[in-house]
Design an enzyme around this catalytic site. Sequence first.
Site, PDB file in Angstrom:
ATOM      1  N   LYS A  94      -4.659  -4.400  10.099  1.00  0.00           N
ATOM      2  CA  LYS A  94      -3.957  -3.888   8.910  1.00  0.00           C
ATOM      3  C   LYS A  94      -3.725  -2.389   9.091  1.00  0.00           C
ATOM      4  O   LYS A  94      -4.441  -1.560   8.526  1.00  0.00           O
ATOM      5  CB  LYS A  94      -4.768  -4.208   7.644  1.00  0.00           C
ATOM      6  CG  LYS A  94      -3.924  -4.197   6.374  1.00  0.00           C
ATOM      7  CD  LYS A  94      -4.621  -4.924   5.261  1.00  0.00           C
ATOM      8  CE  LYS A  94      -3.980  -4.701   3.896  1.00  0.00           C
ATOM      9  NZ  LYS A  94      -2.679  -5.327   3.719  1.00  0.00           N
ATOM     10  N   GLU A 118       4.908 -14.702   8.855  1.00  0.00           N
ATOM     11  CA  GLU A 118       4.436 -14.366   7.509  1.00  0.00           C
ATOM     12  C   GLU A 118       5.570 -13.645   6.796  1.00  0.00           C
ATOM     13  O   GLU A 118       6.725 -13.797   7.199  1.00  0.00           O
ATOM     14  CB  GLU A 118       3.164 -13.528   7.584  1.00  0.00           C
ATOM     15  CG  GLU A 118       3.317 -12.255   8.400  1.00  0.00           C
ATOM     16  CD  GLU A 118       2.054 -11.407   8.461  1.00  0.00           C
ATOM     17  OE1 GLU A 118       1.190 -11.529   7.586  1.00  0.00           O
ATOM     18  OE2 GLU A 118       1.956 -10.583   9.386  1.00  0.00           O
ATOM     19  N   TYR A 145      -5.713   0.274   6.396  1.00  0.00           N
ATOM     20  CA  TYR A 145      -5.786   0.322   4.941  1.00  0.00           C
ATOM     21  C   TYR A 145      -6.203  -1.018   4.375  1.00  0.00           C
ATOM     22  O   TYR A 145      -6.220  -2.038   5.079  1.00  0.00           O
ATOM     23  CB  TYR A 145      -4.449   0.768   4.329  1.00  0.00           C
ATOM     24  CG  TYR A 145      -3.359  -0.285   4.357  1.00  0.00           C
ATOM     25  CD1 TYR A 145      -2.692  -0.601   5.523  1.00  0.00           C
ATOM     26  CD2 TYR A 145      -3.018  -0.976   3.184  1.00  0.00           C
ATOM     27  CE1 TYR A 145      -1.697  -1.570   5.540  1.00  0.00           C
ATOM     28  CE2 TYR A 145      -2.027  -1.945   3.197  1.00  0.00           C
ATOM     29  CZ  TYR A 145      -1.372  -2.234   4.374  1.00  0.00           C
ATOM     30  OH  TYR A 145      -0.398  -3.203   4.389  1.00  0.00           O
ATOM     31  N   LEU A 196      -1.224 -11.186   9.618  1.00  0.00           N
ATOM     32  CA  LEU A 196      -2.410 -10.584   9.008  1.00  0.00           C
ATOM     33  C   LEU A 196      -3.258 -11.714   8.412  1.00  0.00           C
ATOM     34  O   LEU A 196      -2.711 -12.583   7.720  1.00  0.00           O
ATOM     35  CB  LEU A 196      -1.990  -9.619   7.893  1.00  0.00           C
ATOM     36  CG  LEU A 196      -3.167  -8.878   7.280  1.00  0.00           C
ATOM     37  CD1 LEU A 196      -3.588  -7.720   8.183  1.00  0.00           C
ATOM     38  CD2 LEU A 196      -2.825  -8.363   5.899  1.00  0.00           C
TER      39      LEU A 196
HETATM   40  N1  PLP Z   1       0.717 -10.117   5.448  1.00  0.00           N
HETATM   41  C1  PLP Z   1       1.071  -8.824   5.366  1.00  0.00           C
HETATM   42  C2  PLP Z   1       1.975  -8.264   6.414  1.00  0.00           C
HETATM   43  C3  PLP Z   1       0.606  -8.016   4.310  1.00  0.00           C
HETATM   44  O1  PLP Z   1       0.943  -6.717   4.250  1.00  0.00           O
HETATM   45  C4  PLP Z   1      -0.223  -8.600   3.309  1.00  0.00           C
HETATM   46  C5  PLP Z   1      -0.740  -7.804   2.202  1.00  0.00           C
HETATM   47  O2  PLP Z   1      -0.581  -6.625   2.110  1.00  0.00           O
HETATM   48  C6  PLP Z   1      -0.550  -9.952   3.415  1.00  0.00           C
HETATM   49  C7  PLP Z   1      -0.074 -10.687   4.503  1.00  0.00           C
HETATM   50  C8  PLP Z   1      -1.419 -10.622   2.390  1.00  0.00           C
HETATM   51  O3  PLP Z   1      -2.755 -10.244   2.568  1.00  0.00           O
HETATM   52  P1  PLP Z   1      -3.785 -10.243   1.346  1.00  0.00           P
HETATM   53  O4  PLP Z   1      -3.801 -11.639   0.799  1.00  0.00           O
HETATM   54  O5  PLP Z   1      -5.068  -9.864   1.967  1.00  0.00           O
HETATM   55  O6  PLP Z   1      -3.290  -9.254   0.348  1.00  0.00           O
END
Ligand code: PLP
Length: 281
Positions: A145, A177, A33, A201
């Site tokens: 993701k 994270e 996603y 991620l």
């Molecule tokens: N880490 C995780 C586990 C996430 O689910 C998300 C966002 O959904 C992020 C980091 C941040 O990613 P982004 O800046 O692309 O929204």
Amino acid sequence: MKNIGYYNGEYGLIEEVKIPMLDRGIYFGDGIYEATFSIGNKIFALDDHLDRLYSSASLLDINLPFTRTEIINILEELNSKVDSKVKFIYWQVTRGTAPRKHIYNKEIKGNLYITITPFAEVKDYEKKLKLITVEDTRFLHCNIKTLNLIPNVMASQKADEAGCDEAVFHRGDIVTEASHSNVHIIKDGVFKTHPTDNYILPGISRKHIIEICKNNNIKVDETAFTVKEMMEADEVLVTSSSKLIVPACEIDEIKVGGKAPNIVKLLQDEYYKKVDLETSL
Ligand code: PLP
């Protein structure tokens, strides 16, 4: 329309659209996603999100049922139908529809699912986050993701029940994270963040903030940091597409950060400017 739910070419209100029981996303979470927002119908950082979607699809051998131009057209057309200045745009692609069996047919065509809903203003200088720490028990493919987010869901719930906003994951001493965002620290003027390996991620906001640091002579150190370093940092910063960049004020009920407000303000100013610029076209 007040919102949109879309599934493989059909759309209507989210409350009304139905999807098949044999979508592999339902019984295996077998899909990927992306999520971002739009302001005034301009979708923020769509190219970055599509790059990551293609990377996730390739890592999981999922056949995307569209070309890059087709998905951009679908998202933009649907987005223009929802009446709101700021909208949250979520899209997922599952491996396809088939009877429940672990082994998949390589020819199977992915199912595209999109929701677009009104969203609150993304820029917020006042917000400060309360966090909790949670042991990171996720699998070792956090760079993909995927829809499989059970540990993230459980950690997020734990944070909420503690009256907090986010849960910071750590593997042993190392901060990875958060449950749905990336976490970084500022110490002695250096922006420190976990490297983009299989433990986190590769956040789009993380990427944008690193670019902003580099353009503003803030040194970036992509080295993992410990929970102790985080607790003693000058600032703890949380980034995501829905929050952009927000400082933390408390972790596990202990006050943190607040010692480099000028850097936080600079990063917020520059990121908000980027959002304004890219959504005002
Ligand atoms: N880490 C995780 C586990 C996430 O689910 C998300 C966002 O959904 C992020 C980091 C941040 O990613 P982004 O800046 O692309 O929204």
